[in-house]
Scaffold this motif. Structure first.
Motif, PDB file in Angstrom:
ATOM      1  N   MET A   1     -93.269 -44.416 -14.508  1.00  0.00           N
ATOM      2  CA  MET A   1     -92.714 -43.450 -13.589  1.00  0.00           C
ATOM      3  C   MET A   1     -91.205 -43.596 -13.615  1.00  0.00           C
ATOM      4  O   MET A   1     -90.674 -44.703 -13.593  1.00  0.00           O
ATOM      5  CB  MET A   1     -93.223 -43.704 -12.172  1.00  0.00           C
ATOM      6  N   VAL A   2     -90.549 -42.470 -13.675  1.00  0.00           N
ATOM      7  CA  VAL A   2     -89.097 -42.429 -13.572  1.00  0.00           C
ATOM      8  C   VAL A   2     -88.780 -41.644 -12.324  1.00  0.00           C
ATOM      9  O   VAL A   2     -89.269 -40.532 -12.144  1.00  0.00           O
ATOM     10  CB  VAL A   2     -88.453 -41.748 -14.804  1.00  0.00           C
ATOM     11  N   LEU A   3     -88.001 -42.215 -11.447  1.00  0.00           N
ATOM     12  CA  LEU A   3     -87.661 -41.580 -10.185  1.00  0.00           C
ATOM     13  C   LEU A   3     -86.171 -41.269 -10.161  1.00  0.00           C
ATOM     14  O   LEU A   3     -85.345 -42.140 -10.385  1.00  0.00           O
ATOM     15  CB  LEU A   3     -88.019 -42.510  -9.024  1.00  0.00           C
ATOM     16  N   VAL A   4     -85.858 -40.004  -9.932  1.00  0.00           N
ATOM     17  CA  VAL A   4     -84.476 -39.561  -9.770  1.00  0.00           C
ATOM     18  C   VAL A   4     -84.439 -38.857  -8.432  1.00  0.00           C
ATOM     19  O   VAL A   4     -85.279 -38.006  -8.151  1.00  0.00           O
ATOM     20  CB  VAL A   4     -84.060 -38.589 -10.897  1.00  0.00           C
ATOM     21  N   ASN A   5     -83.498 -39.203  -7.585  1.00  0.00           N
ATOM     22  CA  ASN A   5     -83.499 -38.568  -6.265  1.00  0.00           C
ATOM     23  C   ASN A   5     -82.123 -38.060  -5.867  1.00  0.00           C
ATOM     24  O   ASN A   5     -81.174 -38.159  -6.619  1.00  0.00           O
ATOM     25  CB  ASN A   5     -84.063 -39.517  -5.208  1.00  0.00           C
ATOM     26  N   ASP A   6     -82.093 -37.468  -4.693  1.00  0.00           N
ATOM     27  CA  ASP A   6     -80.881 -36.940  -4.078  1.00  0.00           C
ATOM     28  C   ASP A   6     -80.327 -35.673  -4.740  1.00  0.00           C
ATOM     29  O   ASP A   6     -79.137 -35.533  -4.967  1.00  0.00           O
ATOM     30  CB  ASP A   6     -79.771 -37.998  -3.995  1.00  0.00           C
ATOM     31  N   PHE A   7     -81.205 -34.741  -5.055  1.00  0.00           N
ATOM     32  CA  PHE A   7     -80.750 -33.424  -5.482  1.00  0.00           C
ATOM     33  C   PHE A   7     -80.460 -32.593  -4.247  1.00  0.00           C
ATOM     34  O   PHE A   7     -81.098 -32.765  -3.204  1.00  0.00           O
ATOM     35  CB  PHE A   7     -81.808 -32.716  -6.340  1.00  0.00           C
ATOM     36  N   ALA A   8     -79.527 -31.689  -4.366  1.00  0.00           N
ATOM     37  CA  ALA A   8     -79.145 -30.850  -3.224  1.00  0.00           C
ATOM     38  C   ALA A   8     -80.273 -29.912  -2.805  1.00  0.00           C
ATOM     39  O   ALA A   8     -80.350 -29.520  -1.650  1.00  0.00           O
ATOM     40  CB  ALA A   8     -77.894 -30.051  -3.553  1.00  0.00           C
ATOM     41  N   GLY A   9     -81.147 -29.568  -3.732  1.00  0.00           N
ATOM     42  CA  GLY A   9     -82.237 -28.655  -3.396  1.00  0.00           C
ATOM     43  C   GLY A   9     -83.130 -28.393  -4.589  1.00  0.00           C
ATOM     44  O   GLY A   9     -82.989 -28.986  -5.664  1.00  0.00           O
ATOM     45  N   LYS A  10     -84.052 -27.476  -4.386  1.00  0.00           N
ATOM     46  CA  LYS A  10     -85.054 -27.139  -5.387  1.00  0.00           C
ATOM     47  C   LYS A  10     -84.426 -26.630  -6.686  1.00  0.00           C
ATOM     48  O   LYS A  10     -84.861 -27.007  -7.779  1.00  0.00           O
ATOM     49  CB  LYS A  10     -85.986 -26.087  -4.797  1.00  0.00           C
ATOM     50  N   ASN A  11     -83.415 -25.791  -6.587  1.00  0.00           N
ATOM     51  CA  ASN A  11     -82.791 -25.237  -7.795  1.00  0.00           C
ATOM     52  C   ASN A  11     -82.158 -26.320  -8.655  1.00  0.00           C
ATOM     53  O   ASN A  11     -82.268 -26.293  -9.879  1.00  0.00           O
ATOM     54  CB  ASN A  11     -81.758 -24.171  -7.434  1.00  0.00           C
ATOM     55  N   GLU A  12     -81.498 -27.271  -8.025  1.00  0.00           N
ATOM     56  CA  GLU A  12     -80.864 -28.360  -8.774  1.00  0.00           C
ATOM     57  C   GLU A  12     -81.918 -29.257  -9.406  1.00  0.00           C
ATOM     58  O   GLU A  12     -81.770 -29.692 -10.548  1.00  0.00           O
ATOM     59  CB  GLU A  12     -79.937 -29.168  -7.865  1.00  0.00           C
ATOM     60  N   ALA A  13     -82.987 -29.545  -8.666  1.00  0.00           N
ATOM     61  CA  ALA A  13     -84.073 -30.364  -9.213  1.00  0.00           C
ATOM     62  C   ALA A  13     -84.724 -29.652 -10.394  1.00  0.00           C
ATOM     63  O   ALA A  13     -85.015 -30.280 -11.417  1.00  0.00           O
ATOM     64  CB  ALA A  13     -85.103 -30.670  -8.132  1.00  0.00           C
ATOM     65  N   SER A  14     -84.950 -28.355 -10.275  1.00  0.00           N
ATOM     66  CA  SER A  14     -85.551 -27.582 -11.361  1.00  0.00           C
ATOM     67  C   SER A  14     -84.656 -27.573 -12.595  1.00  0.00           C
ATOM     68  O   SER A  14     -85.136 -27.703 -13.725  1.00  0.00           O
ATOM     69  CB  SER A  14     -85.834 -26.151 -10.916  1.00  0.00           C
ATOM     70  N   SER A  37     -94.760 -34.532 -16.881  1.00  0.00           N
ATOM     71  CA  SER A  37     -93.447 -34.455 -16.237  1.00  0.00           C
ATOM     72  C   SER A  37     -93.530 -33.442 -15.115  1.00  0.00           C
ATOM     73  O   SER A  37     -94.094 -32.360 -15.285  1.00  0.00           O
ATOM     74  CB  SER A  37     -92.386 -34.018 -17.247  1.00  0.00           C
ATOM     75  N   LEU A  38     -92.958 -33.783 -13.973  1.00  0.00           N
ATOM     76  CA  LEU A  38     -92.978 -32.866 -12.840  1.00  0.00           C
ATOM     77  C   LEU A  38     -91.889 -33.218 -11.847  1.00  0.00           C
ATOM     78  O   LEU A  38     -91.274 -34.257 -11.926  1.00  0.00           O
ATOM     79  CB  LEU A  38     -94.347 -32.873 -12.158  1.00  0.00           C
ATOM     80  N   VAL A  39     -91.660 -32.296 -10.925  1.00  0.00           N
ATOM     81  CA  VAL A  39     -90.731 -32.486  -9.814  1.00  0.00           C
ATOM     82  C   VAL A  39     -91.584 -32.622  -8.564  1.00  0.00           C
ATOM     83  O   VAL A  39     -92.543 -31.876  -8.379  1.00  0.00           O
ATOM     84  CB  VAL A  39     -89.785 -31.267  -9.677  1.00  0.00           C
ATOM     85  N   ILE A  40     -91.250 -33.583  -7.724  1.00  0.00           N
ATOM     86  CA  ILE A  40     -91.999 -33.763  -6.481  1.00  0.00           C
ATOM     87  C   ILE A  40     -91.052 -34.305  -5.414  1.00  0.00           C
ATOM     88  O   ILE A  40     -90.237 -35.187  -5.688  1.00  0.00           O
ATOM     89  CB  ILE A  40     -93.216 -34.692  -6.704  1.00  0.00           C
ATOM     90  N   THR A  41     -91.135 -33.747  -4.223  1.00  0.00           N
ATOM     91  CA  THR A  41     -90.305 -34.240  -3.121  1.00  0.00           C
ATOM     92  C   THR A  41     -90.883 -35.547  -2.589  1.00  0.00           C
ATOM     93  O   THR A  41     -92.047 -35.879  -2.846  1.00  0.00           O
ATOM     94  CB  THR A  41     -90.254 -33.231  -1.959  1.00  0.00           C
ATOM     95  N   LYS A  42     -90.086 -36.264  -1.851  1.00  0.00           N
ATOM     96  CA  LYS A  42     -90.553 -37.518  -1.260  1.00  0.00           C
ATOM     97  C   LYS A  42     -91.775 -37.270  -0.381  1.00  0.00           C
ATOM     98  O   LYS A  42     -92.756 -38.011  -0.446  1.00  0.00           O
ATOM     99  CB  LYS A  42     -89.434 -38.161  -0.435  1.00  0.00           C
TER     100      LYS A  42
END
Length: 67
Positions: A1-14, A37-42
């Motif tokens: 698992m690779v965790l990257v956090n603290d994006f300003a919002g959904k668009n930035e994460a996407s 691979s996926l994006v998931i909020t905390k």
């Protein structure tokens, strides 16, 4: 698992997800492994961790983070 956090919002994460998905190469020894691979909020990760329902989250991910 690779965790990257603290994006300003959904668009930035996407945008980050799309960039990584298009440029990241698995090491040769892992190319035959099953990686998702996926994006998931905390908050959603906490629910996913409890339910372990990957198929439901992937359906949600596909609807909310079109590629």
């Amino acid at each position: 698992m690779v965790l990257v956090n603290d994006f300003a919002g959904k668009n930035e994460a996407s945008a980050f997800f799309k960039l990584i998905s298009s440029t990241f190469q698995l090491p040769e020894g892992l190319k035959n492994e099953n990686f998702i691979s996926l994006v998931i909020t905390k908050e959603n990760f906490e629910i996913f961790y409890e339910t372990k329902d990957l198929d439901s989250y992937l359906t949600y991910f596909g609807r909310n983070y079109p590629q």
